[in-house]
Scaffold this motif. Structure first.
Motif, PDB file in Angstrom:
ATOM      1  N   ASN A 146       0.787  -1.228   0.000  1.00  0.00           N
ATOM      2  CA  ASN A 146       0.000   0.000   0.000  1.00  0.00           C
ATOM      3  C   ASN A 146       0.819   1.279   0.000  1.00  0.00           C
ATOM      4  O   ASN A 146       0.466   2.247  -0.622  1.00  0.00           O
ATOM      5  CB  ASN A 146      -0.928   0.019   1.216  1.00  0.00           C
ATOM      6  CG  ASN A 146      -2.369  -0.177   0.804  1.00  0.00           C
ATOM      7  OD1 ASN A 146      -2.666  -0.227  -0.383  1.00  0.00           O
ATOM      8  ND2 ASN A 146      -3.248  -0.268   1.769  1.00  0.00           N
ATOM      9  N   LYS A 147       1.946   1.263   0.702  1.00  0.00           N
ATOM     10  CA  LYS A 147       2.690   2.497   0.892  1.00  0.00           C
ATOM     11  C   LYS A 147       3.140   3.081  -0.461  1.00  0.00           C
ATOM     12  O   LYS A 147       2.992   4.272  -0.715  1.00  0.00           O
ATOM     13  CB  LYS A 147       3.893   2.271   1.805  1.00  0.00           C
ATOM     14  CG  LYS A 147       4.503   3.578   2.229  1.00  0.00           C
ATOM     15  CD  LYS A 147       5.350   3.459   3.451  1.00  0.00           C
ATOM     16  CE  LYS A 147       5.860   4.863   3.733  1.00  0.00           C
ATOM     17  NZ  LYS A 147       5.962   5.234   5.046  1.00  0.00           N
ATOM     18  N   THR A 148       3.655   2.215  -1.317  1.00  0.00           N
ATOM     19  CA  THR A 148       4.111   2.668  -2.625  1.00  0.00           C
ATOM     20  C   THR A 148       2.950   3.257  -3.414  1.00  0.00           C
ATOM     21  O   THR A 148       3.053   4.321  -4.009  1.00  0.00           O
ATOM     22  CB  THR A 148       4.680   1.461  -3.424  1.00  0.00           C
ATOM     23  OG1 THR A 148       5.056   0.460  -2.502  1.00  0.00           O
ATOM     24  CG2 THR A 148       5.791   1.871  -4.325  1.00  0.00           C
ATOM     25  N   GLU A 149       1.836   2.533  -3.401  1.00  0.00           N
ATOM     26  CA  GLU A 149       0.674   3.002  -4.160  1.00  0.00           C
ATOM     27  C   GLU A 149       0.200   4.353  -3.669  1.00  0.00           C
ATOM     28  O   GLU A 149      -0.130   5.242  -4.443  1.00  0.00           O
ATOM     29  CB  GLU A 149      -0.492   2.024  -3.990  1.00  0.00           C
ATOM     30  CG  GLU A 149      -0.316   0.735  -4.746  1.00  0.00           C
ATOM     31  CD  GLU A 149      -1.209  -0.359  -4.185  1.00  0.00           C
ATOM     32  OE1 GLU A 149      -2.078  -0.053  -3.348  1.00  0.00           O
ATOM     33  OE2 GLU A 149      -1.016  -1.518  -4.570  1.00  0.00           O
ATOM     34  N   HIS A 183      -6.272   0.859  13.010  1.00  0.00           N
ATOM     35  CA  HIS A 183      -7.127  -0.311  13.146  1.00  0.00           C
ATOM     36  C   HIS A 183      -7.370  -0.573  14.632  1.00  0.00           C
ATOM     37  O   HIS A 183      -6.436  -0.608  15.418  1.00  0.00           O
ATOM     38  CB  HIS A 183      -6.460  -1.529  12.527  1.00  0.00           C
ATOM     39  CG  HIS A 183      -6.151  -1.333  11.079  1.00  0.00           C
ATOM     40  ND1 HIS A 183      -7.109  -1.432  10.102  1.00  0.00           N
ATOM     41  CD2 HIS A 183      -5.001  -1.008  10.455  1.00  0.00           C
ATOM     42  CE1 HIS A 183      -6.556  -1.182   8.931  1.00  0.00           C
ATOM     43  NE2 HIS A 183      -5.280  -0.919   9.119  1.00  0.00           N
ATOM     44  N   GLY A 184      -8.600  -0.729  14.996  1.00  0.00           N
ATOM     45  CA  GLY A 184      -8.905  -0.984  16.404  1.00  0.00           C
ATOM     46  C   GLY A 184     -10.360  -1.371  16.510  1.00  0.00           C
ATOM     47  O   GLY A 184     -11.060  -1.424  15.486  1.00  0.00           O
ATOM     48  N   CYS A 214      -4.023   2.735   4.483  1.00  0.00           N
ATOM     49  CA  CYS A 214      -3.415   3.866   3.757  1.00  0.00           C
ATOM     50  C   CYS A 214      -3.212   5.038   4.724  1.00  0.00           C
ATOM     51  O   CYS A 214      -2.166   5.690   4.716  1.00  0.00           O
ATOM     52  CB  CYS A 214      -4.315   4.353   2.621  1.00  0.00           C
ATOM     53  SG  CYS A 214      -4.529   3.159   1.307  1.00  0.00           S
ATOM     54  N   GLU A 215      -4.199   5.300   5.557  1.00  0.00           N
ATOM     55  CA  GLU A 215      -4.095   6.413   6.515  1.00  0.00           C
ATOM     56  C   GLU A 215      -2.923   6.214   7.457  1.00  0.00           C
ATOM     57  O   GLU A 215      -2.189   7.147   7.762  1.00  0.00           O
ATOM     58  CB  GLU A 215      -5.395   6.525   7.335  1.00  0.00           C
ATOM     59  CG  GLU A 215      -6.550   7.026   6.534  1.00  0.00           C
ATOM     60  CD  GLU A 215      -7.883   6.946   7.256  1.00  0.00           C
ATOM     61  OE1 GLU A 215      -8.820   7.592   6.820  1.00  0.00           O
ATOM     62  OE2 GLU A 215      -7.979   6.202   8.261  1.00  0.00           O
ATOM     63  N   SER A 216      -2.782   4.955   7.887  1.00  0.00           N
ATOM     64  CA  SER A 216      -1.730   4.713   8.871  1.00  0.00           C
ATOM     65  C   SER A 216      -0.350   4.785   8.228  1.00  0.00           C
ATOM     66  O   SER A 216       0.648   4.903   8.927  1.00  0.00           O
ATOM     67  CB  SER A 216      -1.952   3.362   9.560  1.00  0.00           C
ATOM     68  OG  SER A 216      -1.742   2.339   8.626  1.00  0.00           O
ATOM     69  N   LYS A 217      -0.291   4.706   6.893  1.00  0.00           N
ATOM     70  CA  LYS A 217       1.002   4.752   6.214  1.00  0.00           C
ATOM     71  C   LYS A 217       1.304   6.119   5.610  1.00  0.00           C
ATOM     72  O   LYS A 217       2.241   6.281   4.851  1.00  0.00           O
ATOM     73  CB  LYS A 217       1.048   3.676   5.133  1.00  0.00           C
ATOM     74  CG  LYS A 217       1.156   2.281   5.717  1.00  0.00           C
ATOM     75  CD  LYS A 217       1.022   1.221   4.668  1.00  0.00           C
ATOM     76  CE  LYS A 217       1.207  -0.158   5.288  1.00  0.00           C
ATOM     77  NZ  LYS A 217       0.711  -1.216   4.428  1.00  0.00           N
ATOM     78  N   THR A 218       0.467   7.113   5.888  1.00  0.00           N
ATOM     79  CA  THR A 218       0.723   8.451   5.355  1.00  0.00           C
ATOM     80  C   THR A 218       0.869   9.424   6.519  1.00  0.00           C
ATOM     81  O   THR A 218       0.379   9.170   7.621  1.00  0.00           O
ATOM     82  CB  THR A 218      -0.437   8.925   4.463  1.00  0.00           C
ATOM     83  OG1 THR A 218      -1.649   8.763   5.188  1.00  0.00           O
ATOM     84  CG2 THR A 218      -0.499   8.153   3.170  1.00  0.00           C
ATOM     85  N   SER A 219       1.501  10.546   6.230  1.00  0.00           N
ATOM     86  CA  SER A 219       1.722  11.504   7.318  1.00  0.00           C
ATOM     87  C   SER A 219       0.539  12.462   7.395  1.00  0.00           C
ATOM     88  O   SER A 219      -0.324  12.490   6.519  1.00  0.00           O
ATOM     89  CB  SER A 219       2.993  12.292   7.048  1.00  0.00           C
ATOM     90  OG  SER A 219       2.722  13.255   6.058  1.00  0.00           O
TER      91      SER A 219
END
Ligand code: 2AM
Length: 259
Positions: A146-149, A183-184, A214-219
């Motif tokens: 996901n991070k790359t995408e 996620h929780g 995606c949210e957790s992998k973006t700033s």
């Protein structure tokens, strides 16, 4: 004394009535109308949802409204609920028995739009979380790319200057929203509002898990587009998340859906 077995539904959940359903649809259409006016986003969406470029009507035309009332599934039992220990155990919980037929006010905090589905994103309060029994991380293991995408998506949309007919020229700014969950418990809570071609309502939960990833992998600085009353982020592959500035409260009844 003979103990009667409960008759178990296909799923338990929170249901809205017909007039709330219509209000929710109108509220979402207002948002979608603005989204289809953001030039660069429209271009991106069109690659994944053909016809998105032709405006709200053709975009909406892609998504079938699921039959029956809008609802948030709290516990999916499947087609043979009576054979499921898990379903019996859930139905036997005090909190479930006490909540059946009760009114719950739930908060819609945003929407997600993907090539497969349209969904309203829900924040459950602590009482509602006691009734929540869905898998919040289903499919998460397979999302490592996901991070790359997402980074690619950021380049595609934010390198172009976009114009939003509604709120003027967009700007890249710090993303400020009071709700950005990881996620929780309950993070997958949603209502399916529409299903794209060949997609089933169950996809909404899986796409929400994907978007939270995606949210957790973006700033916090990840590019967003401001529209009236909401912020929109584009995570690539036709995936949009809409974050409402003011949450919408709707009344629901906790109940079971039988087939
Ligand atoms: P939804 O809650 O995401 O809309 C009947 O099919 C309902 O149960 C639908 O509302 C659907 O999705 C939900 N559902 C169907 N299959 C499911 C599954 N395997 N896991 C969780 N929820 C499911």
């Amino acid at each position: 004394l003979k103990k009667f077995q409960p008759v178990l539904p296909l799923y338990f959940g929170w249901f809205v009535n017909q007039s709330t359903k219509l209000e929710m649809e109108l509220g979402f259409h207002k948002i979608l109308k603005q989204i289809t006016k953001i030039g660069s986003l429209k271009e991106e969406l069109e690659k994944f949802c053909p016809s998105a470029g032709e405006g709200i009507d053709s975009l909406l035309h892609r998504y079938a409204v699921p039959e029956g009332p809008f609802h948030i599934t709290a516990k999916y039992n499947g087609l043979k609920p009576d054979k499921s220990e898990d379903a019996l155990e859930y139905a036997d919980k005090d909190v479930v028995k006490k909540s059946l037929g009760q009114l719950f006010q739930i908060s819609i905090i945003g929407y997600i739009l993907t090539p497969s589905i349209i969904g309203a994103r829900i924040r459950l309060n602590s009482r509602q979380k006691q009734l929540w029994a869905q898998d919040d991380t289903e499919g998460l293991d397979s999302l490592s790319n996901n991070k790359t995408e997402v980074n690619l998506a950021l380049t595609t949309v934010s390198n172009k200057e976009y114009t939003c007919e509604v709120s003027g020229k967009g700007k890249c700014d710090t993303f400020k929203t009071s709700f950005r969950p990881t996620h929780g418990l309950g993070s997958r809570a949603h209502m399916t509002l529409g299903c794209g071609p060949d997609s089933q309502p169950v996809q909404t939960g899986l796409d929400l898990v994907d978007i939270i990833d995606c949210e957790s992998k973006t700033s916090n600085n990840f590019h967003y587009m401001q529209i009236e009353g909401a912020k929109v982020r584009y995570y690539g592959k036709g995936r949009c998340a809409i974050y409402l500035e003011d949450f919408v409260k709707v009344n629901t009844i906790f109940s079971g859906f039988y087939v």
